[in-house]
Every structure is written in structure tokens, then in C-alpha cells.
Design an enzyme around this catalytic site. Structure first.
Site, mmCIF file in Angstrom:
data_model
loop_
_atom_site.group_PDB
_atom_site.id
_atom_site.type_symbol
_atom_site.label_atom_id
_atom_site.label_comp_id
_atom_site.label_asym_id
_atom_site.label_seq_id
_atom_site.Cartn_x
_atom_site.Cartn_y
_atom_site.Cartn_z
ATOM 1 N N GLY A 57 0.809 -1.216 0.000
ATOM 2 C CA GLY A 57 0.000 0.000 0.000
ATOM 3 C C GLY A 57 0.836 1.256 0.000
ATOM 4 N N HIS A 58 2.153 1.093 -0.139
ATOM 5 C CA HIS A 58 3.061 2.242 -0.066
ATOM 6 C C HIS A 58 3.860 2.454 -1.351
ATOM 7 C CE1 HIS A 58 2.260 2.363 4.211
ATOM 8 N NE2 HIS A 58 2.761 1.165 4.403
ATOM 9 N N ASP A 111 7.068 -5.436 11.972
ATOM 10 C CA ASP A 111 8.243 -5.637 11.124
ATOM 11 C C ASP A 111 9.474 -5.960 11.962
ATOM 12 O OD1 ASP A 111 6.849 -5.057 8.687
ATOM 13 O OD2 ASP A 111 7.008 -2.916 9.115
ATOM 14 N N HIS A 220 0.456 5.259 7.761
ATOM 15 C CA HIS A 220 -0.709 4.380 7.909
ATOM 16 C C HIS A 220 -1.855 5.152 8.539
ATOM 17 C CE1 HIS A 220 2.998 1.969 8.301
ATOM 18 N NE2 HIS A 220 2.394 1.206 7.426
#
Lengths: 342, 342
Positions: A57-58, A111, A220
């Protein structure tokens, strides 16, 4: 709420499929699920591998920052979700050319957890790893907790500099040092004007009343430092650049790279308006913009908004920024200081 | 309704100011109002000049397609408005290197009127001009009135091919022939999901109910062929590519360039989903994608939506697409047919 997608469950895999179709010869998948991908020519014998990764999404991040002169492998999570440790581990093995592997990724809980697990797996295989967290988002933690900051658009400087160092054959310690140096020299701050819509949820991640903006927003949609009335381009640029320059405390006379990043839905024209005033703020602080980057580098799907990043340069970083790269997503900066010569 | 701007009246001039600040050594203004700009090294003695222009709000178009290997000058109108004949005329004089000037721009009434007036002024000065209208938007007129079509994203192929021809020293007739050939070999069709908001009006250019899309939309929000329920990425890609391939009637076995262009607010991930199915449709028609272009090439401020363009290639056009260019806005296509070698 309108998205050009098929089934939300297939969003990421179809995107990977499309990237491989559009750009053959660039990356190769190394797991059956194709969520771990590496440079087509990996492993590069004798050279340090760099593995990155994070949620989808980035775009261009993270996938787009893999290639010659950039990262060498990537693990691709679902939208805004960490990839698995297994995917990271497989990317690690596939890029290991005998000189060890640097993990370079945004400082987010999921992450960090999964990359650390992958590091243990790699260690058991005798693959040496180092980790550098990108942590450039100054709105996410105060200076005294700078290492807690999130990684946002400034990550591109880390990929570029560390990638160039790995490409020229630097050791693992050196590549890690340069990644940490690029990160330490970079500050970012963003502003959000509208939320992101996750494909699966099909509803906005947050709401922001008409006429308001969120200063310090994360990629986000993480809350920023405050919400307020939408300001002019000049006022926003002064606010963001002022905060960044205050935190960076670069010595007068220094050269910097200036990046104005679009979060997804903001027109390029508006990014240039921000660039204009940010450049003026940099100049007013006695610094000199040596390189200009304007465009979408790290996005948040269709979020409206932008971020400003400043990296303080020295000769070492400047040389690394000049090195060639190969990725369909890389947007080269403009050499302001040499009238665009390159 | 949220925009990162200062006063709407200053939007275009501040944008030009920012471009000159961020990218020194690229363009130079040739009028006091800075609405006519040319390559920094113009005029190029003995070479054909190419002047383009149109309304603002479409970055990278039109300004971004000026530079070595692209157009040589541009006249910049207000948002979605034609530049003046005087601005076009000044750009013409500034790029004239003795070999004449090609006018290459989108087929819109105001632009046609003003470019034609400028041609008369140039003619009185003894500067020979030719005109090629970009008219690739197949939703805007049926095949029997193909020359009435509007110019949209496919214009980038015209700038690239004609610009390369001018750069290598082709005559005015030749550069015009190549521009017309590129245009004739290109078809585009778009889909809109949300309107544009003009800085001065601060309200949407049209309304589109939630859950609907406009097929065949123009880059100023011109109505398309029909409005309907928002479809999946695959269905949209099949619809657009199917219409294009039916109109283009390329011979089986031909190579094509495939461009998926974002109109402003649509995430890069969604553009790739469209690319994926469009590529499959091209292959199913017996054609081969030789070059892939995915990104924002011609936008409509913050409109959500995308367009698909297909250009049928031959050896001549293919060679011209390979020539080097110099513009901070140019996004090179990927050589699909050679595994990305370039």
C-alpha cells in the site's frame, strides 16, 4: 470509497503479478507465494545483500526500492501488515552472496518482530546480519527517543546510500554504518488531508472533518502531533520545514537533499508549491538545497497529503546519491547545485 | 475540497516558480510573465523546435514534456485554460533554430484557436510552422471523426517520438510526419471515479454518485460514453483495452507500447492491477507488449481514475522511443521485450 480492485484478498498478489509482468528482468520471486522477491541477478557474489520489507500500500515502497544500487531483496506483507519472518528469511538466503545481509526497514512493531526472528534463522545458517531501522518521522517521538521514531518517506535516502555502498563492494559493517548515517541525517514530517481506504475494509482508516488537516501524520494514518484548520501551502511548508530544521540542527552552510513526497492523492502541482516554500525555509536557515526530489516516493494508498524530508549531506552521502540504480520506480533527484548537470 | 495551495490566483505562477527553483538548468522563461518557457539551451541551431502547451493542472503535462529529446518550448495556461497566442508566439520565436517549429498539443478548441493565431504571427516573421493535434481519446469521437478526438495521455508518445526526431536533426516535414504517425498509432480510453476540484472554484467539476464510474472521461472531466456501476479492475481493464484494440485494429503479431496512466488520486497499486489485465487482453489479441509505462503521465489534478493507452509500434517508432531525454518528469518505459535491458 471507490477503488479499482478485484477481490480485496487478491490485491497484493495481483499487484506482484502485475509488477513481474510489466518489468521482466528486474525481480525474481524466491518463495512459492511470491511474497519474497530479490533482484533478478541475486545473489551478488562477494557483495552485501540488503533486505527490506513491510506492508503493501506504499508503492513505490518497498518493492520499488529493490534493484541494482538499491536494496537487493524484499518481503511483501498484506496491506499495512508486516511480512512473515519466513518470507524475510527466504529473501535473506536468496540475496546472501557471502558478505552478509543488512536488514533496512521502517521501525514498526510487527516488522521489527519478524525481521528479528528472520535474523535468528539466518544466524543458524551462518548468515551474518545487521539491522538498521529507518526512523525519520520526527512527529512520532521526541528527539530524546529518536530511535523510537517510525520510518516514513526519508527511507529512500537510506535505500539509495546503503544500496550504492553495497554495490561498490563495501563490507557489512560499512553498509550498516552508511545506512545508519543516512537515517541519522534525515528528518521527515507529514501532513494528512484525507484518510486511506483499506481494500478489505472498504472504509476510511480515520475521519478528518472538512477543512482540517492532521500535522505529523504517519503513512498508515497514525495520529500526528495535532489536528487543526487546513492552512495554506506556504504555512504548511513553513510548519513542516521549520520543525525539521529545528530538530536537524544542521550547521549553516551545509548542503541538504530536499524531498517533497506525495502520500497518494495530492496533485504534483501542490507538491511543488510545498517545495517552493520549503526551499525558501532551508535557504533562510543558511543551508543550501543540493538535490531536489518531488513526487510520490512512499505513499499511503489514496491518502491526500504530503511529507517533507531533509537529509543533511556530506561528501560521502553525496557521492552515494550519485551512483546509478535500476528500478522502474526510482525517481532520480535533480542536482540543484550543478544546474541539473548529471 | 481540500487543497494545499495559497491564493488560487497564484497557483500556476507559484507552480512555475517552484519548477524553476527545483530544476535549475532545465528550462528558461522567455516572457516577463514566465508563462512561456523553453529548454535552457534553446534555440538549437539547425534543429526543428517543438512547441506545446495547454491548461495547467495536468502535470507532468505539458511543462514536464519539455527538454532534450522532448518538446523544446511550452506555453502555460491557467488551470484547464488555453495559454494566449502571444505566449505561444514567444515560445515559438525562442525555440526557432532556423529549421521551423512544430506545434504539437491536445485538440481542444481554445488551444487550437490560439496556436493558429500564433502560427500566423510566426509566419509574418518568416518562421515556418506545422501543426499536429494530439487526438488519441477514442471516447470523444467515433472513428469516422477521429481527427475531432481530444488529446489525452497518449500525447506522451507524440512528444517522445517527435522530440527524438527533432533532436537527431530531422526536417520539419519529417518531425511533423512522425508526430502524426505516433498520434495515428495511439488510442486512449479513460475511466473517472471522482471529480477534479479547481483551485479557484473550490468545488467539484462534476458529481459522480458513490459506487459509480464514468467510462470514457476526459482529462477535464468531460463526459464519457456512459456512466455505470463501478466495476472490478479486471472488468474495467477489459472494457478499456477491448475498445482500444477494436478501434486500433493492429495486425496480429505487432508490438505495442502499453501505458496505464493515473489521473491523480488513484494509487499506483491500482494502476498495476489495470496493467495486468490490459496486458492479458493485448496478448489475447495476438499482440505483444514491447514497452510498459505505468504511473502518472497526464493528470487532472486530484481526479481518481485512470486511462489505458496503446501505441502500435514499428521499427521507426521503437527506435525513437529509445532515444535519451532530459526532464525531471520523464518516466521511462520498461523494455518488456528485452527483459528490461536498456
Amino acid at each position: 470509497m471507490k477503488k479499482i480492485i478485484n477481490h480485496p484478498d487478491h490485491f497484493v498478489d495481483e499487484m506482484i503479478d502485475a509488477l513481474l509482468l510489466a518489468h521482466p528482468g528486474w525481480l525474481k520471486p524466491v518463495t512459492a507465494d511470491r511474497r519474497a522477491l530479490v533482484r533478478a541477478d541475486a545473489p551478488n557474489a562477494g557483495k552485501v545483500g540488503i533486505v527490506t520489507g513491510g506492508g503493501s500500500g506504499h508503492l513505490p515502497a518497498f518493492l520499488g526500492y529493490v534493484g541494482k544500487g538499491l536494496a537487493s531483496g524484499v518481503a511483501v506483507g498484506n496491506v499495512f501488515s508486516s511480512p512473515s519472518s519466513e518470507q524475510i528469511y527466504e529473501a535473506t538466503k536468496a540475496v546472501h552472496g557471502g558478505a552478509g545481509v543488512l536488514y533496512l526497514y521502517g521501525n514498526y512493531g510487527g516488522d521489527v518482530f519478524n525481521f528479528d526472528l528472520a535474523a535468528d534463522l539466518a544466524d543458524a545458517d551462518g548468515i551474518e546480519t545487521r539491522t538498521v531501522h529507518v526512523a525519520d518521522d520526527m512527529a512520532s517521538a521526541p528527539p530524546e527517543r529518536a530511535s523510537d521514531r517510525r520510518g516514513v518517506a526519508g527511507m529512500v535516502f537510506g535505500f539509495k546510500c546503503a544500496g550504492a555502498a553495497a554495490e561498490r563492494g563495501d563490507t557489512l559493517d560499512e553498509v550498516a554504518r552508511i545506512a545508519a548515517k543516512a537515517n541519522g541525517a534525515t528528518r521527515t514530517m507529514g501532513v494528512g488531508l484525507s484518510p486511506t481506504i483499506l481494500p478489505a475494509a472498504r472504509k476510511p482508516t480515520f475521519t478528518l472533518p472538512d477543512g482540517e488537516m492532521e500535522i505529523g501524520i504517519g503513512i498508515h494514518g497514525e495520529p500526528g502531533t495535532h489536528r487543526g484548520k487546513l492552512e495554506s501551502a506556504d504555512a504548511i511548508a513553513e510548519r513542516l520545514a521549520g520543525a525539521i530544521l529545528g530538530d536537524l540542527r544542521a550547521e549553516a552552510g551545509s548542503s541538504v537533499a530536499l524531498l517533497v513526497n506525495g502520500l497518494g492523492a495530492t496533485p504534483l502541482e501542490e507538491l511543488y508549491l510545498l517545495y517552493r516554500r520549503a526551499e525558501q525555509a532551508v535557504a533562510a536557515a543558511g543551508l543550501r538545497v543540493a538535490r531536489a526530489y518531488v513526487g510520490e516516493y512512499v505513499t499511503s494508498l489514496e491518502m491526500a497529503g504530503a511529507s517533507i524530508s531533509v537529509m543533511q549531506l556530506d561528501e560521502e552521502l553525496d557521492t552515494l546519491l550519485d551512483a546509478p540504480v535500476r528500478s522502474p520506480f526510482w525517481r532520480e533527484g535533480w542536482r540543484v547545485d550543478e544546474g541539473g548537470a548529471r
